[in-house]
Structure formats: structure tokens, C-alpha cells
Design an enzyme around this catalytic site. Structure first.
Site, mmCIF file in Angstrom:
data_model
loop_
_atom_site.group_PDB
_atom_site.id
_atom_site.type_symbol
_atom_site.label_atom_id
_atom_site.label_comp_id
_atom_site.label_asym_id
_atom_site.label_seq_id
_atom_site.Cartn_x
_atom_site.Cartn_y
_atom_site.Cartn_z
ATOM 1 N N VAL A 1 0.984 -1.189 -0.074
ATOM 2 C CA VAL A 1 -0.069 0.062 0.195
ATOM 3 C C VAL A 1 0.984 1.264 -0.034
ATOM 4 C CG1 VAL A 1 -1.795 1.372 1.283
ATOM 5 C CG2 VAL A 1 -1.858 -1.320 1.307
ATOM 6 N N GLY B 1 1.641 8.125 -1.485
ATOM 7 C CA GLY B 1 2.403 9.075 -2.413
ATOM 8 C C GLY B 1 3.961 7.868 -2.812
ATOM 9 N N GLN B 2 5.111 8.366 -2.275
ATOM 10 C CA GLN B 2 6.201 7.437 -2.696
ATOM 11 C C GLN B 2 6.454 6.446 -1.515
ATOM 12 O OE1 GLN B 2 7.742 7.555 -5.714
ATOM 13 N NE2 GLN B 2 5.778 8.969 -6.311
ATOM 14 N N HIS C 1 -5.269 -6.712 0.567
ATOM 15 C CA HIS C 1 -4.955 -6.212 -0.804
ATOM 16 C C HIS C 1 -5.063 -7.140 -1.481
ATOM 17 C CE1 HIS C 1 -3.966 -2.002 -1.238
ATOM 18 N NE2 HIS C 1 -3.247 -2.064 -2.041
ATOM 19 N N TYR D 1 -6.873 9.499 5.266
ATOM 20 C CA TYR D 1 -7.284 7.939 4.656
ATOM 21 C C TYR D 1 -6.076 7.058 5.069
ATOM 22 C CZ TYR D 1 -8.879 4.401 1.596
ATOM 23 O OH TYR D 1 -9.393 3.175 0.943
#
Length: 344
Positions: free
Chosen positions: A129, A132-133, A178, A219
Site C-alpha cells: 500500500v 505517495g512514494q 490487498h 485516509y
């Protein structure tokens, strides 16, 4: 022992469940069906835009509206494809059961069709997950996914937790596992909406995703905090706050902004023929224009014929009524149409 996701019911969570239930009760008393349907349309557009925007899709609400109406949109092909898939998925929404693993796989197949190779299948490799980076969570190994998902669906089918809580727990656990190679974020949000919609149909199109997009950092932080604590209470509290804020702001008064008749008003200058109106709206299909735009505006008393005694006259034109001018005054004159055309 049956699987039990770890979570704690805090006073904050209970208070938000009560507040959401009260707000939903107020929305349920809507009696104007036409306005309710228009609200559903704009909220579905906002839902799709919000959910895809979290995943990096840049299309605007105006562009998604155009795709919904079958109009050509100049945008990256993949992003247009994502929107079309999302629209197709929501068309099937009412046929899916929250506790059906088969339905989840079918939803993923539709949502990710043409975007990845493994559609409707659990992943065969490792995933993480990203915020951003930054990698904020490494998902369990692929060979554990079928068992973990089976346990999660078993819990969902048996739990007596309030749907607001159960849907948030499922959403978090889903993101933790996931299970897919891609599309996990949009699938988790879609399935939470599905669980809630079985509690109350109003949840089908309440655009929670729009608020999540505006609070995207929170989130991911809520997911990370729940993982660190091995307890999804932080994520539950976050999601309930998003739902409460969305429900309390989802009022019918916002609906006319994207209705076809209001878009027609926004291009109507002085007196115009049917052909001029159709061209100003960028429409080609005469029957669609008549049924979706012209007749609703006439029926609502927003426009009138210049030759009412001869409705089929070749010299017939249309103009705003006093009611139509009042509606446009509330919407900032012709701004809506200008923005829509610019967005396309």
C-alpha cells in the site's frame, strides 16, 4: 475458532453511528422523486470521480457527466476507460450481495477490465500500500489471500455488528489483505458502499469518496495507524466521520446543477431554435436532446415557446421564463455551461 477482526467500539464510534443514522432518517423522508433521482445522478458522478481521483484519475465531474451521456471526451484513454468501467460496475451494483465472494470477483473484473491482466482473480504476487512514494503497508503473501478473504467473508456473513461498523471493518481488512494486483482501493470503497446500501438504499450514491479524496492523507494515516495498533478502530472512526460529513451535506438542493434542463438554460441566449440549442450543447442526437433536455425544461416551466399555438412550426423558438431566469440566477447565469464545455 471463527475469524474475528480486531477492533474496539469507542464512544466516538458509537456517537457517529447514532448521528449518521439520524441524518439518514432525515434524507429518507424525501418525497419529491424527481429531485431524488437527480440527486442520485449527481452523487453517483461525485462518487466515481472521488474514488478514481484517489487512484490518480484526473477527469472532472463535467467530463464524467459527458461520458455518462455518451459524448466524446478529450482525455487520457486509460482514464476514460476507468470511468466507463466504473459506470458499468455501478450499473450492476444492485445485483451483488455483500457476502458473496463470487460477486466481489465479478465486480473487480468489470471495474478493472482492460486495465490489468488479472481481472476477477486474486493476485499471484506481492503488493504494498503506497501513500505517495512511501510504502506504508506490505500486504500478506499471495498464497494466503484466498484463506484470508474466505475468513473475512465468513465473518461478514455472520457478524451482528451495525452495518456502519461492519462495512468499515471490512474495508480496512480488505485493504490490509490487498487481495488484487491492482484496484484494491476502489474495490474496498465500492464494497463498503454495497454493505451500507443493503442497510439503506440511500447509501448507494452518497458520495463518501469525494470527502475521502479531500482527506486522502488522513485516509492513509488511518489505515497505517490501525495496522500499527492491530485494531481497526482508528480507521472505523475516520470512515464514520467521512460518512457523517457526506450524509449531512447530501441535500436535494444541489441536484439541479448537473441536470440536462439546467444545462439547456445555461446556453439559451434570447430566443433560439431547437437546432441552435442542440448545437450549443454539443449534442448530435435529436431524440436524446428532445427527451432529456427540451421536454423536461418545458414541463418544468423553465422555458417557453415563442409560438405556443403552433408547437411544430418551422419558425418555433424557445426563450427563458421568469422561473427559468430565477433558476439561472441561483446558478450564476451561464457559468455552468461554460465550465462544462471547458472541462471537455
Amino acid at each position: 475458532m471463527k475469524y474475528q477482526p480486531p477492533y474496539t467500539i469507542t464512544p466516538e464510534i458509537l456517537n457517529r453511528v447514532a448521528a449518521i443514522s439520524e441524518a439518514i432518517g432525515r434524507l429518507t423522508v424525501l418525497t419529491d422523486q424527481a429531485r431524488a433521482l437527480r440527486l442520485r445522478r449527481i452523487n453517483r458522478i461525485r462518487t466515481i470521480r472521488g474514488s478514481l481521483a484517489i487512484e490518480g484519475n484526473t477527469l472532472s465531474e463535467a467530463q464524467i457527466t459527458a461520458i455518462l451521456e455518451g459524448k466524446r471526451v478529450i482525455a487520457p484513454p486509460r482514464e476514460v476507460h476507468e470511468v466507463k468501467n466504473a459506470l458499468a460496475a455501478y450499473d450492476q451494483f444492485d445485483t451483488w450481495k455483500p457476502s458473496s465472494e463470487k460477486d466481489l470477483l465479478e465486480a473487480h473484473r468489470i471495474l478493472m477490465s482492460g486495465l490489468i491482466d488479472e481481472t476477477g482473480l486474486y493476485r499471484h504476487g506481492g503488493v504494498g500500500v503506497m501513500a505517495g512514494q512511501e510504502v506504508i503497508h506490505m500486504a500478506p503473501p499471495a498464497d494466503r489471500v484466498p484463506q484470508l478473504m474466505g475468513d473475512l467473508f465468513g465473518w461478514l456473513a455472520a457478524t451482528d455488528a451495525h452495518p456502519l461498523i461492519a462495512s468499515s471493518v471490512f474495508h480496512y481488512e480488505f485493504e490490509f489483505i490487498h487481495p488484487f494486483a491492482d484496484g484494491n482501493g476502489r474495490m474496498g470503497r465500492l464494497w463498503q458502499s454495497l454493505i451500507l446500501a443493503r442497510r439503506n438504499p440511500l447509501f448507494v450514491d452518497i458520495p463518501v469518496e469525494s470527502l475521502i479524496f479531500e482527506h486522502q492523507a488522513e485516509y492513509y494515516q488511518a489505515i497505517q495507524e490501525s495496522t500499527q495498533k492491530t485494531n481497526s478502530a482508528p480507521f472505523i472512526a475516520f470512515m464514520l466521520r467521512m460518512i457523517l460529513d457526506t450524509v449531512t451535506s447530501s441535500t436535494p438542493e444541489v441536484a439541479p446543477e448537473v441536470t440536462p434542463e439546467v444545462r439547456l438554460l445555461s446556453v439559451l441566449a434570447g430566443e433560439m431554435t431547437r437546432q441552435q440549442l442542440k448545437e450549443a450543447l454539443g449534442l448530435k442526437d435529436d431524440e436524446h436532446f428532445r427527451k432529456a433536455y427540451l421536454l423536461p425544461a418545458l414541463d418544468a416551466g423553465l422555458i417557453e415557446m415563442t409560438i405556443p399555438d403552433k408547437p411544430r412550426s418551422s419558425k418555433q423558438k424557445y426563450r427563458l421564463t421568469d422561473k427559468g431566469r430565477q433558476v439561472m440566477a441561483r446558478h450564476g447565469g451561464g457559468k455552468l455551461a461554460t465550465d462544462s464545455r471547458h472541462g471537455l
